[in-house]
Design an enzyme around this catalytic site. Sequence first.
Site: not given
Length: 324
Positions: A113, A193, A196
Site C-alpha cells: 500500500k 483477480k 475494486k
Amino acid sequence: MARVLTGIQSSGRPHLGNILGAVIPAIELSKDPKNECLFFIADLHSLTTLKDGGVRDAYVRAIAATWLAFGFDAEANILWRQSRVPAHTELAWYLNCFTPYPMLANAHSFKDKSAQLEDVNAGLFTYPVLMSADILLYGANWVPVGKDQKQHLEIARDIASSFNRQVGEELLVMPEARIDERIMTIPGTDGRKMSKSYHNYLDIFLPENELKKSVKKIVSDSTPLEAPKNPDTDITFQLFSLIADAAQIEEMRARYLAGGYGYGHAKQELLDIILEKYKEPRRIFDYYMTETAELEAILEKGEARAREAAEPVLSKVRSKLGYR
Ligand code: AMP
Ligand code: TRP
C-alpha cells in the site's frame, strides 16, 4: 462451540468476488449451530484510504444489506459497525504498546500500500493492530478470510502471544485463520483477480441494464461466431461455471465446443443466470437499501450485543495493565 469472527472493510460495494469468496462461505459457517458468528463492518479500517463520510456510509449500508441478502441471521448471530463499539480502538491502543515496530514495518500489505498510495498515513501502518484488536476482543477461535489476509492473522497471533507472555497469563485467545484453499480467486471482466481497485468487477446488485453493460465488458478472444471455442480459457465461461449447476455448465461447454455459439450468447446466459440465481438476494438488498431505518435498527441491536460481548476481555486487559 466455536466463535467465528470476520470483517469486511467498507471501501466499496461488495462485488461478485467478495460474495463468492467471502460472504457465502462465511454464511455457510454461520448455519452450523455449533458456531457462534460475529460479523462486522470494518468502517474504521476504511478510513485509512477513504475520507468521505457520505460515501463510506453508503458502502457500510451496502455491506450490511449484502450479509442480510445472502441469509445472515442477525438474531442468532451478531452484525455490527466497528466504529460503534469503542472497545475496538481502546484495545488496539493497548496492543500497539505490545507490538514490535519491525513486525509492522515488514508487513507486505503495508509495503504494497505504501508503494501505491500517495497518502501513506500512520493508520495504514497500524492497520494490523486494529485488526488484531477486532479479533482478540471477542476471543474469536476462527477467522474466515481470503489468502491475502493470512499475514494479518499471523500478526494477530504474534501480538496475542507477546501480550500474554508479557502479562504472564493466557488472557487473549489464540485465533486461527480459516483460509479455504478450495475457494478460487474469482476473475474479473479483464481476467485479472476481480477487485475494486482494477475496476473489473461485477456488482450483482445493479439494475439489470447496468449489470448488462458490465457483463458485456468481459474480455474474450476474436474467434469468429461459427468456430468452436475453448471454454476453459474463456472468462465468461469461468464466471458462468462459478454460479451455474453442473448440468448447465456441461450444456454451455458443449455449445462452446460445437461452434456457432458466440461470446455474446454466452454473456447473455451469464447475465440471465445472475438475475435468476440472485433474484432473492437482489430483492432483499434493494429492500434494506430503501428501508434504511430497518437496517439501522438491525445494526444498532448488533452493536448493543457487540459492546456487551467485548466487555469481559476489555475489562480483564484494563485491570491486568493496572487501569481501573
Ligand atoms: P477486499 O474487497 O479485498 O477487502 O476483500 C474482502 C473479502 O473478499 C476478502 O475475504 C477477500 O479475500 C475476498 N475477495 C476479494 N476479491 C476476491 C476475488 N476476486 N476472489 C475471491 N475472493 C475475493
Ligand atoms: N483486513 C480485512 C480485509 O481487508 C478486513 C478486516 C478488518 C478483518 N478487521 C478484521 C477481517 C478482522 C477479519 C477479522 O479483508
